[in-house]
Design an enzyme around this catalytic site. Structure first.
Site, PDB file in Angstrom:
ATOM      1  N   CYS A   1      39.964  18.887  49.366  1.00  0.00           N
ATOM      2  CA  CYS A   1      38.840  19.004  50.308  1.00  0.00           C
ATOM      3  C   CYS A   1      37.786  17.944  49.986  1.00  0.00           C
ATOM      4  O   CYS A   1      37.820  17.289  48.932  1.00  0.00           O
ATOM      5  CB  CYS A   1      38.236  20.411  50.251  1.00  0.00           C
ATOM      6  SG  CYS A   1      37.147  20.691  48.836  1.00  0.00           S
TER       7      CYS A   1
ATOM      8  N   CYS B   1      35.827  18.379  46.648  1.00  0.00           N
ATOM      9  CA  CYS B   1      36.609  17.986  45.464  1.00  0.00           C
ATOM     10  C   CYS B   1      36.733  16.465  45.374  1.00  0.00           C
ATOM     11  O   CYS B   1      36.687  15.896  44.273  1.00  0.00           O
ATOM     12  CB  CYS B   1      37.984  18.647  45.491  1.00  0.00           C
ATOM     13  SG  CYS B   1      37.886  20.428  45.171  1.00  0.00           S
TER      14      CYS B   1
ATOM     15  N   GLU C   1      41.116  21.855  42.133  1.00  0.00           N
ATOM     16  CA  GLU C   1      40.784  20.540  41.573  1.00  0.00           C
ATOM     17  C   GLU C   1      39.514  20.609  40.731  1.00  0.00           C
ATOM     18  O   GLU C   1      39.456  20.089  39.616  1.00  0.00           O
ATOM     19  CB  GLU C   1      40.594  19.514  42.700  1.00  0.00           C
ATOM     20  CG  GLU C   1      41.822  19.311  43.575  1.00  0.00           C
ATOM     21  CD  GLU C   1      41.861  20.241  44.767  1.00  0.00           C
ATOM     22  OE1 GLU C   1      41.438  21.417  44.641  1.00  0.00           O
ATOM     23  OE2 GLU C   1      42.322  19.808  45.835  1.00  0.00           O
TER      24      GLU C   1
ATOM     25  N   ASN D   1      42.602  27.550  42.295  1.00  0.00           N
ATOM     26  CA  ASN D   1      41.492  28.077  43.090  1.00  0.00           C
ATOM     27  C   ASN D   1      41.232  29.514  42.662  1.00  0.00           C
ATOM     28  O   ASN D   1      42.157  30.283  42.377  1.00  0.00           O
ATOM     29  CB  ASN D   1      41.752  27.963  44.593  1.00  0.00           C
ATOM     30  CG  ASN D   1      43.006  28.639  45.082  1.00  0.00           C
ATOM     31  OD1 ASN D   1      43.992  28.763  44.352  1.00  0.00           O
ATOM     32  ND2 ASN D   1      43.003  29.082  46.331  1.00  0.00           N
ATOM     33  N   ILE D   2      39.944  29.843  42.586  1.00  0.00           N
ATOM     34  CA  ILE D   2      39.524  31.186  42.184  1.00  0.00           C
ATOM     35  C   ILE D   2      38.567  31.691  43.247  1.00  0.00           C
ATOM     36  O   ILE D   2      37.440  31.189  43.375  1.00  0.00           O
ATOM     37  CB  ILE D   2      38.845  31.160  40.793  1.00  0.00           C
ATOM     38  CG1 ILE D   2      39.795  30.569  39.744  1.00  0.00           C
ATOM     39  CG2 ILE D   2      38.402  32.568  40.390  1.00  0.00           C
ATOM     40  CD1 ILE D   2      39.153  30.302  38.392  1.00  0.00           C
ATOM     41  N   GLU D   3      39.038  32.644  44.043  1.00  0.00           N
ATOM     42  CA  GLU D   3      38.240  33.152  45.162  1.00  0.00           C
ATOM     43  C   GLU D   3      37.356  34.313  44.714  1.00  0.00           C
ATOM     44  O   GLU D   3      37.458  34.791  43.576  1.00  0.00           O
ATOM     45  CB  GLU D   3      39.177  33.552  46.312  1.00  0.00           C
ATOM     46  CG  GLU D   3      39.959  32.349  46.826  1.00  0.00           C
ATOM     47  CD  GLU D   3      40.777  32.625  48.066  1.00  0.00           C
ATOM     48  OE1 GLU D   3      41.015  33.811  48.402  1.00  0.00           O
ATOM     49  OE2 GLU D   3      41.186  31.637  48.711  1.00  0.00           O
TER      50      GLU D   3
ATOM     51  N   CYS E   1      37.614  25.528  44.140  1.00  0.00           N
ATOM     52  CA  CYS E   1      38.928  24.931  44.388  1.00  0.00           C
ATOM     53  C   CYS E   1      39.649  24.625  43.073  1.00  0.00           C
ATOM     54  O   CYS E   1      39.030  24.489  42.009  1.00  0.00           O
ATOM     55  CB  CYS E   1      38.785  23.633  45.164  1.00  0.00           C
ATOM     56  SG  CYS E   1      38.194  23.810  46.846  1.00  0.00           S
TER      57      CYS E   1
HETATM   58  N1  THU Z   1      41.388  25.015  48.193  1.00  0.00           N
HETATM   59  C1  THU Z   1      41.567  24.368  46.996  1.00  0.00           C
HETATM   60  O1  THU Z   1      41.759  25.011  45.948  1.00  0.00           O
HETATM   61  N2  THU Z   1      41.524  23.014  46.995  1.00  0.00           N
HETATM   62  C2  THU Z   1      41.292  22.247  48.098  1.00  0.00           C
HETATM   63  O2  THU Z   1      41.067  21.054  47.965  1.00  0.00           O
HETATM   64  C3  THU Z   1      41.341  22.856  49.424  1.00  0.00           C
HETATM   65  C4  THU Z   1      41.135  24.333  49.449  1.00  0.00           C
HETATM   66  C5  THU Z   1      41.386  26.483  48.199  1.00  0.00           C
HETATM   67  C6  THU Z   1      40.039  27.104  48.389  1.00  0.00           C
HETATM   68  C7  THU Z   1      40.385  28.463  48.964  1.00  0.00           C
HETATM   69  O3  THU Z   1      40.589  29.349  47.893  1.00  0.00           O
HETATM   70  C8  THU Z   1      41.709  28.231  49.678  1.00  0.00           C
HETATM   71  O4  THU Z   1      42.195  26.975  49.235  1.00  0.00           O
HETATM   72  C9  THU Z   1      41.596  28.223  51.188  1.00  0.00           C
HETATM   73  O5  THU Z   1      40.646  27.309  51.614  1.00  0.00           O
END
Ligand code: THU
Length: 138
Positions: free
Chosen positions: A90, A93, A55, A42-44, A53
């Site tokens: 999620c 994804c 995935e 995940n890259i915010e 996300c």
């Molecule tokens: N996140 C994922 O990388 N994959 C998912 O399927 C669920 C959520 C990440 C997104 C965000 O950076 C952090 O988790 C909190 O939601």
């Protein structure tokens, strides 16, 4: 490659997660039909909504390399990068998986190489809307 190796690839990649806002770190390892593995994290973003996300990161890397055939994805994550529980994908994804993967594609949600849930995509995303629906057929 077996499940345990795919899970290990996801766990080893977890430190690459960029999650300075949620502090929830996620990693995925995507197994292609030809045996290659693409990892993703995940890259915010400070603007929040551009966050991607783990995935989808993995799928984007693979599709950019011309991959279209996928067998399985292993996913792990946790607060501050510590895996204490399962981290299911999620809904967005799951939808991206359904674009490229068939009903037997394996979704492996892992706490460790020994403790994981392994389900086919058809159970992770039942009654999905996919490319076939646009053609009037599944
Ligand atoms: N996140 C994922 O990388 N994959 C998912 O399927 C669920 C959520 C990440 C997104 C965000 O950076 C952090 O988790 C909190 O939601």
């Amino acid at each position: 490659m077996d499940k345990r190796e795919l899970i290990r690839a996801a766990i080893d990649n977890l430190p690459n997660s960029y999650a300075p806002y949620s502090h929830f770190h996620v990693s995925a390892a995507l197994l292609c039909g030809d045996g290659t593995v693409y990892t993703g994290v995940n890259i915010e973003n400070a603007s929040y909504t551009p966050t991607i996300c783990a995935e989808r990161s993995a799928f984007i890397r693979a599709v950019n390399d011309g991959k279209r055939d996928f067998e399985a994805i292993a996913i792990c994550g946790g607060k501050d990068g510590v895996i204490t529980d399962f981290c299911p994908p999620c809904g967005v994804c799951r939808q991206v998986m359904s674009e490229f993967c068939g009903p037997q594609f394996r979704v492996i949600v892992a706490k460790s190489e020994e403790e994981y849930i392994d389900l086919p995509l058809k159970e992770v995303l039942p009654l999905s809307f996919g490319p076939g629906d646009l053609l009037g057929k599944k």
